[in-house]
Design an enzyme around this catalytic site. Sequence first.
Site, PDB file in Angstrom:
ATOM      1  N   CYS A 173       0.812  -1.226   0.000  1.00 19.78           N
ATOM      2  CA  CYS A 173       0.000   0.000   0.000  1.00 19.78           C
ATOM      3  C   CYS A 173       0.843   1.272   0.000  1.00 19.78           C
ATOM      4  O   CYS A 173       0.644   2.177  -0.826  1.00 19.78           O
ATOM      5  CB  CYS A 173      -0.966  -0.022   1.176  1.00 19.78           C
ATOM      6  SG  CYS A 173      -0.157   0.029   2.808  1.00 19.78           S
ATOM      7  N   HIS A 218      -2.775   1.227   6.941  1.00 20.43           N
ATOM      8  CA  HIS A 218      -3.062   1.239   5.498  1.00 20.43           C
ATOM      9  C   HIS A 218      -3.098   2.679   4.999  1.00 20.43           C
ATOM     10  O   HIS A 218      -3.439   3.623   5.730  1.00 20.43           O
ATOM     11  CB  HIS A 218      -4.399   0.557   5.218  1.00 20.43           C
ATOM     12  CG  HIS A 218      -4.667   0.346   3.751  1.00 20.43           C
ATOM     13  ND1 HIS A 218      -3.969  -0.552   2.972  1.00 20.43           N
ATOM     14  CD2 HIS A 218      -5.577   0.946   2.928  1.00 20.43           C
ATOM     15  CE1 HIS A 218      -4.433  -0.518   1.743  1.00 20.43           C
ATOM     16  NE2 HIS A 218      -5.409   0.406   1.673  1.00 20.43           N
ATOM     17  N   ASP A 230      -5.977   1.899  -4.441  1.00 19.03           N
ATOM     18  CA  ASP A 230      -4.903   1.428  -3.546  1.00 19.03           C
ATOM     19  C   ASP A 230      -4.440   0.026  -3.954  1.00 19.03           C
ATOM     20  O   ASP A 230      -5.017  -0.612  -4.844  1.00 19.03           O
ATOM     21  CB  ASP A 230      -5.384   1.420  -2.093  1.00 19.03           C
ATOM     22  CG  ASP A 230      -6.510   0.420  -1.858  1.00 19.03           C
ATOM     23  OD1 ASP A 230      -7.063  -0.114  -2.854  1.00 19.03           O
ATOM     24  OD2 ASP A 230      -6.856   0.170  -0.692  1.00 19.03           O
TER      25      ASP A 230
END
Length: 254
Positions: A173, A218, A230
């Site tokens: 991420c 995240h 993402d």
Amino acid sequence: MSQSTVRARHRAARRPSTPLTQLASTATAQMAVVGRRTAVVAASSGLVVSVLGAAPAIAEPNDASGLASVDTATLTGAARAALDAAPVVTAPDQATWTLDVDDVTAVKPAPVVKAKTTATSRTATATSRSTVRAAATVAAPPSVAGSAVLQIAARYVGVPYVYGGTTPSGFDCSGFTQYVYAQLGISLPRTAEAQRSAGTVVSRADAQPGDLIYSPGHIAIYAGGDMEIDSPRPGGTVQFRSIWQSAPVFIRVS
């Protein structure tokens, strides 16, 4: 005056001795000696010759021992005859051995040839990757056209998630957001937590496409409306999807 009754004793009469009786006595004594020497062994052939019962030879007058002689010439001849009749086995000085076996042929296994990567295989791989990306692509929101960050991010839709990945071969991420912003000359920290402090927090109402969306562990890029882009998790790929965080933090990086 008493008269003696003792009779005179006389030696018993013996058989008169003559030259003939003396000869017979001598012969009998010699036969006894010969009887104790009756076995003759021929060692060279293993033949045992018995002369039991054979008539003793009469001693020669000039024999110093006074014993009867034995005919050894006859015994020696018998032993030689046995040796001559025995089989004779001979072997050469340098003997050789032979062994009959089936012929054995050694077969060398074929070498393992590793396939070389060719332009055709690379093209096929690229085509396959493009197909995966196309399958994973969700319709991009209209805001992509108005945001340079989203235009760059949309290029990598379909790239697989790779833990620690920071290149188009695979992203995690924060590696994805760092790479996208780097194309615009903006340097972001490596981890999601560090990127949380890389800009200014804005409200959701004030958020613009291209801002970052942070949640514990995240980081994503805001795509406008209720969308984000993402690199989600292992087994997933870069994609546009709805904002799933319950309390997202919007961050504007300048």
